[in-house]
Scaffold this active site. Structure first.
Site, PDB file in Angstrom:
ATOM      1  N   ASP A   7     -50.255 -24.889 -32.511  1.00 25.56           N
ATOM      2  CA  ASP A   7     -51.265 -24.131 -31.774  1.00 25.56           C
ATOM      3  C   ASP A   7     -51.890 -23.183 -32.790  1.00 25.56           C
ATOM      4  O   ASP A   7     -51.332 -22.122 -33.084  1.00 25.56           O
ATOM      5  CB  ASP A   7     -50.615 -23.356 -30.625  1.00 25.56           C
ATOM      6  CG  ASP A   7     -51.625 -22.576 -29.809  1.00 25.56           C
ATOM      7  OD1 ASP A   7     -52.768 -23.056 -29.645  1.00 25.56           O
ATOM      8  OD2 ASP A   7     -51.280 -21.473 -29.341  1.00 25.56           O
ATOM      9  N   GLU A  68     -53.973 -28.506 -31.669  1.00 25.27           N
ATOM     10  CA  GLU A  68     -54.936 -28.222 -30.612  1.00 25.27           C
ATOM     11  C   GLU A  68     -56.354 -28.349 -31.163  1.00 25.27           C
ATOM     12  O   GLU A  68     -56.678 -27.777 -32.201  1.00 25.27           O
ATOM     13  CB  GLU A  68     -54.727 -26.809 -30.055  1.00 25.27           C
ATOM     14  CG  GLU A  68     -55.662 -26.497 -28.903  1.00 25.27           C
ATOM     15  CD  GLU A  68     -55.364 -25.150 -28.299  1.00 25.27           C
ATOM     16  OE1 GLU A  68     -54.472 -25.059 -27.446  1.00 25.27           O
ATOM     17  OE2 GLU A  68     -56.037 -24.181 -28.699  1.00 25.27           O
ATOM     18  N   ASP A 141     -47.988 -18.712 -27.731  1.00 25.91           N
ATOM     19  CA  ASP A 141     -48.414 -19.641 -28.780  1.00 25.91           C
ATOM     20  C   ASP A 141     -47.300 -20.655 -29.088  1.00 25.91           C
ATOM     21  O   ASP A 141     -47.573 -21.819 -29.368  1.00 25.91           O
ATOM     22  CB  ASP A 141     -48.776 -18.894 -30.074  1.00 25.91           C
ATOM     23  CG  ASP A 141     -49.754 -17.778 -29.830  1.00 25.91           C
ATOM     24  OD1 ASP A 141     -50.959 -18.045 -29.810  1.00 25.91           O
ATOM     25  OD2 ASP A 141     -49.293 -16.632 -29.633  1.00 25.91           O
TER      26      ASP A 141
END
Length: 183
Positions: A7, A68, A141
């Protein structure tokens, strides 16, 4: 299958490693955050992220890296930092010859919770449940990185079959069609 989920972020870059296959219980192999000081210049922060990701890759030896996909936000500065951290993750994986998969936030949320509009708490709760953890990983996160890895494990078989079919179609010459009545 062992997947490192990333992430991306300049201040906190979530990382999580999940092992397993679609349709079977999954196992968390590691979760954490690569942090950089907010007052450091961007170039130095990117080097720190690269070093942190390289340590995770060395320690866990994943077969895939799921990152991501950066999407447009209102704050251009945030998007730029996220995109830069994302590029570092892709670079680290590519340097090792590891396949990289990009997943949108809504794709990850839908895969893990059933809704592409799920909030961070819902994602954290489902990651906790799916990986049989005692508590949601903190910060968010870290949970998001695990969700990325889970999403990839669950979606990879279908994506791989599609890519293989597309590659086979490119290798196979198109059939020659003759107009009716010209045989």
């Amino acid at each position: 299958m062992k997947v490192l989920g990333v992430d991306p972020g300049l201040t906190r870059c979530g990382v999580g490693v999940v092992e397993g296959v679609a349709g079977r219980p999954l196992t968390m192999a590691g979760v954490g955050v690569v942090r950089t000081p907010a007052d450091a210049d961007v170039a130095h922060r990117l080097v720190l992220i690269e070093r942190g990701l390289e340590e995770w890759l060395d320690r866990h030896r994943p077969e895939y890296v799921a990152v991501e996909r950066v999407f447009s936000q209102h704050n251009v500065r945030t998007v730029m930092g996220t995109a830069q951290a994302s590029a570092v993750a892709m670079l680290c994986a590519a340097r090792r010859g590891l396949p990289v998969a990009l997943h949108t936030p809504s794709e990850v949320k839908a895969a893990v919770t059933g809704s592409g509009r799920a909030d961070k708490a819902q994602v954290g709760a489902m990651v906790t449940r799916l990986l049989r953890l005692s508590a949601p990983p903190k910060p968010a996160d870290a949970a998001d990185a695990l969700a990325l890895a889970i999403c990839h494990i669950w979606r990879a078989p279908a994506v791989n079959r599609l890519q293989e079919a597309q590659a086979a179609a490119r290798r196979t010459p198109a059939p020659v069609r003759t107009p009716k009545g010209t045989r």
